[in-house]
Motif scaffolding. Sequence first.
Motif, PDB file in Angstrom:
ATOM      1  N   ARG A  12       0.828  -1.206   0.000  1.00 47.14           N
ATOM      2  CA  ARG A  12       0.000   0.000   0.000  1.00 47.14           C
ATOM      3  C   ARG A  12       0.862   1.255   0.000  1.00 47.14           C
ATOM      4  O   ARG A  12       0.591   2.210  -0.726  1.00 47.14           O
ATOM      5  CB  ARG A  12      -0.928  -0.014   1.226  1.00 47.14           C
ATOM      6  CG  ARG A  12      -1.983   1.100   1.191  1.00 47.14           C
ATOM      7  CD  ARG A  12      -2.939   1.038   2.357  1.00 47.14           C
ATOM      8  NE  ARG A  12      -2.374   1.548   3.590  1.00 47.14           N
ATOM      9  CZ  ARG A  12      -1.923   0.811   4.595  1.00 47.14           C
ATOM     10  NH1 ARG A  12      -1.994  -0.514   4.522  1.00 47.14           N
ATOM     11  NH2 ARG A  12      -1.422   1.352   5.695  1.00 47.14           N
ATOM     12  N   ASN A  15       2.632   1.613  -3.411  1.00 42.72           N
ATOM     13  CA  ASN A  15       1.679   1.928  -4.475  1.00 42.72           C
ATOM     14  C   ASN A  15       1.312   3.407  -4.466  1.00 42.72           C
ATOM     15  O   ASN A  15       1.056   3.999  -5.525  1.00 42.72           O
ATOM     16  CB  ASN A  15       0.413   1.085  -4.301  1.00 42.72           C
ATOM     17  CG  ASN A  15      -0.423   1.030  -5.567  1.00 42.72           C
ATOM     18  OD1 ASN A  15       0.109   0.975  -6.669  1.00 42.72           O
ATOM     19  ND2 ASN A  15      -1.730   1.045  -5.402  1.00 42.72           N
ATOM     20  N   ARG A  16       1.323   4.024  -3.276  1.00 45.17           N
ATOM     21  CA  ARG A  16       0.913   5.419  -3.180  1.00 45.17           C
ATOM     22  C   ARG A  16       2.026   6.383  -3.573  1.00 45.17           C
ATOM     23  O   ARG A  16       1.759   7.506  -3.971  1.00 45.17           O
ATOM     24  CB  ARG A  16       0.447   5.737  -1.756  1.00 45.17           C
ATOM     25  CG  ARG A  16      -0.208   7.114  -1.627  1.00 45.17           C
ATOM     26  CD  ARG A  16      -0.581   7.439  -0.194  1.00 45.17           C
ATOM     27  NE  ARG A  16      -1.524   6.468   0.328  1.00 45.17           N
ATOM     28  CZ  ARG A  16      -1.338   5.781   1.451  1.00 45.17           C
ATOM     29  NH1 ARG A  16      -0.251   5.941   2.140  1.00 45.17           N
ATOM     30  NH2 ARG A  16      -2.251   4.921   1.852  1.00 45.17           N
ATOM     31  N   GLY A  20       3.536   2.686  -9.602  1.00 43.88           N
ATOM     32  CA  GLY A  20       2.911   1.367  -9.592  1.00 43.88           C
ATOM     33  C   GLY A  20       3.824   0.292  -9.054  1.00 43.88           C
ATOM     34  O   GLY A  20       5.053   0.334  -9.198  1.00 43.88           O
ATOM     35  N   ALA A 386      -6.029   3.433   0.961  1.00 44.74           N
ATOM     36  CA  ALA A 386      -5.804   3.699  -0.466  1.00 44.74           C
ATOM     37  C   ALA A 386      -7.013   4.419  -1.054  1.00 44.74           C
ATOM     38  O   ALA A 386      -7.926   3.793  -1.607  1.00 44.74           O
ATOM     39  CB  ALA A 386      -5.534   2.393  -1.211  1.00 44.74           C
ATOM     40  N   LYS A 390      -6.161   7.123  -9.080  1.00 44.71           N
ATOM     41  CA  LYS A 390      -5.000   7.238  -9.947  1.00 44.71           C
ATOM     42  C   LYS A 390      -5.273   8.169 -11.124  1.00 44.71           C
ATOM     43  O   LYS A 390      -6.317   8.079 -11.769  1.00 44.71           O
ATOM     44  CB  LYS A 390      -4.594   5.866 -10.492  1.00 44.71           C
ATOM     45  CG  LYS A 390      -4.095   4.891  -9.441  1.00 44.71           C
ATOM     46  CD  LYS A 390      -3.773   3.541 -10.059  1.00 44.71           C
ATOM     47  CE  LYS A 390      -3.307   2.540  -9.010  1.00 44.71           C
ATOM     48  NZ  LYS A 390      -3.063   1.183  -9.595  1.00 44.71           N
ATOM     49  N   GLU A 394      -0.728   7.427 -14.023  1.00 41.23           N
ATOM     50  CA  GLU A 394      -0.490   6.463 -12.953  1.00 41.23           C
ATOM     51  C   GLU A 394      -1.173   5.138 -13.262  1.00 41.23           C
ATOM     52  O   GLU A 394      -0.614   4.065 -12.983  1.00 41.23           O
ATOM     53  CB  GLU A 394      -1.001   7.022 -11.628  1.00 41.23           C
ATOM     54  CG  GLU A 394      -0.204   8.220 -11.128  1.00 41.23           C
ATOM     55  CD  GLU A 394      -0.885   8.960 -10.001  1.00 41.23           C
ATOM     56  OE1 GLU A 394      -0.283   9.921  -9.495  1.00 41.23           O
ATOM     57  OE2 GLU A 394      -2.020   8.585  -9.624  1.00 41.23           O
ATOM     58  N   GLY A 398       1.085   2.046 -13.912  1.00 44.10           N
ATOM     59  CA  GLY A 398       0.869   1.007 -12.923  1.00 44.10           C
ATOM     60  C   GLY A 398       0.510  -0.323 -13.563  1.00 44.10           C
ATOM     61  O   GLY A 398       0.969  -1.384 -13.121  1.00 44.10           O
ATOM     62  N   ARG A 547      -4.721   4.287  -5.213  1.00 49.71           N
ATOM     63  CA  ARG A 547      -3.382   4.061  -4.673  1.00 49.71           C
ATOM     64  C   ARG A 547      -3.280   4.637  -3.253  1.00 49.71           C
ATOM     65  O   ARG A 547      -4.084   5.440  -2.837  1.00 49.71           O
ATOM     66  CB  ARG A 547      -2.318   4.691  -5.580  1.00 49.71           C
ATOM     67  CG  ARG A 547      -2.434   6.213  -5.738  1.00 49.71           C
ATOM     68  CD  ARG A 547      -1.252   6.763  -6.518  1.00 49.71           C
ATOM     69  NE  ARG A 547      -1.283   8.209  -6.644  1.00 49.71           N
ATOM     70  CZ  ARG A 547      -0.877   9.060  -5.711  1.00 49.71           C
ATOM     71  NH1 ARG A 547      -0.428   8.588  -4.574  1.00 49.71           N
ATOM     72  NH2 ARG A 547      -0.929  10.361  -5.897  1.00 49.71           N
TER      73      ARG A 547
END
Length: 547
Positions: A12, A15-16, A20, A386, A390, A394, A398, A547
């Motif tokens: 997590r 991903n943020r 990706g 999340a 996106k 992104e 991703g 994300r």
Amino acid sequence: MPATDAPSDLRRWVNRTTFGVSPALLEEVTSAGWEGWVQSQLAPNDKADSDCLKRLKNLRLHIEYDVQPMTTAAAAGTKPMMTAKAAVKVNEDRPLKLLDQPLEKTFSMYGVNEVDYVEKSRAMEEVMMSALLRAVHSRWQVREMLVEFWHNHFNVNAEKDESVLLAMPAYDRDVIRAQALGNFRAMLQGVAQSAAMLFYLDGVESKASPANENFARELFELHTFGARNYLNHLCTKWREVPGALEGKPAGYIDQDVYEAARAFTGWTVENGNEDDDGVKRPNTGRFMVREAWHDPYQKRVLGVEFDSQRPALEDGLRVIDLVARHPATAHFISEKLCRRFVSDEPPETLVKKAAAEFTAALDAPDQIARVMKVILLSPEYRSAPATKFKRPLEFLAGYLRAVGADFAPRMDVVYQLDEMGQRLFRWPTPTGHPDSSGYWQSGTFLLRRWNLPLVLRDESWKGIAAFHFLTLTPADCTTAGQVLDHWSGRLLGGKVEGQSRAALLQVLMDDDDAKDDSEFSGDDKDRDARIGSCVALIAASPEFQYR
């Protein structure tokens, strides 16, 4: 690795703050631990990104146009005369040779009618292609996210005219990318003195009586203080601004904008025109000061008096010092960073901690990196769900990173992003793209987004993205359920259940009666295609949009 760094948490967090998750990235951050990985990302070494550099070097972008031949007289410098000869066609795949080219060489095409516009727009296109490729393949993902953030913050519309087009490689390379993790004050000066911004906001022709206010207003409203600290509705004279008499104004008013605009008069670029002494300057696009254009009289900005007859350069730099060091700027920039990397409504506790670090590191060469460290290692960051929707880039990056695709972008990709609402380097207003989920969630934008993974596999897009679905499926995945779990794990970090699972199994097997234990059989080409279709649907799932 600390016990609190659970795999689901790492996924997590990564991903943020990246474009990706990929299996290789998860292995890297698991090995280093979250704090160790963040430290390495905030001090990137380009030599350690050899794969991305190699891809940039090998990338070719098509260019095609007709060249009308000139007479011998035209070549000698007289008025061009068209001959009766047939046009010569330029039709080739060319490397990205403008990315590292000095500004003065690229900008030498400015105003030259004999150079086709396609050659000039190439400068912008190469910046676009490098941004797309780096988003997918660069090891230094936090920097790439910040480069995109700062381009949005200091937005220029590259399509305004050819001056901005030609200035884009230098703006990206020498201003935004060079200071993305560096010092905000240094970046602000680089922006203010860049040909891209000077042409975009018309500062290049700003002279006394009256000064052009475009840059000064955006400097306060968009680049430093933020519109929230515009106090003209409460007070119209500098003495009335709370704290101004003590040299600590709480915000800015129109008088500050007017006076700052006067301070920047004479800031321009070499563009082939004559200087104050009547000498024709070269057409380089480099920053220069024309003292004859400068308003030399007394000024007052944010309650600070500027003596008269100061040089134009000193007046402008003093304005930059004042706004870069103001507490309102620290809060505004920190809030925007937290909004970009945490949530649409970031916790005020985190914003205050980031702003405190911004202020403490005002003169540090890695000021922005220090602020990012506070944000990324904070409890607020770690606990945030999340919820950031996106952006199209992104989503695209991703998806490609998750499926392990080889990506060699072309302008076709830019046009797809346009249709999803993201106009790379061409947002029309100085505000930059909105940074809230709602903007990206219109029906048209979402439909384009969901179709993108399928579009990328179309035969007409051959050479842009190469997928290896079957090759990247472990040999011990012999049933439909195992194959689905492998690919949902790569994209989502877990299994898909319920009705979605049943539907995906049917697509994966091309069989309405498909079950988890159905044997995943067929020839290689067919199995690869079925995995691709299934993965495209996983990418369209709600879980993959955030994300």
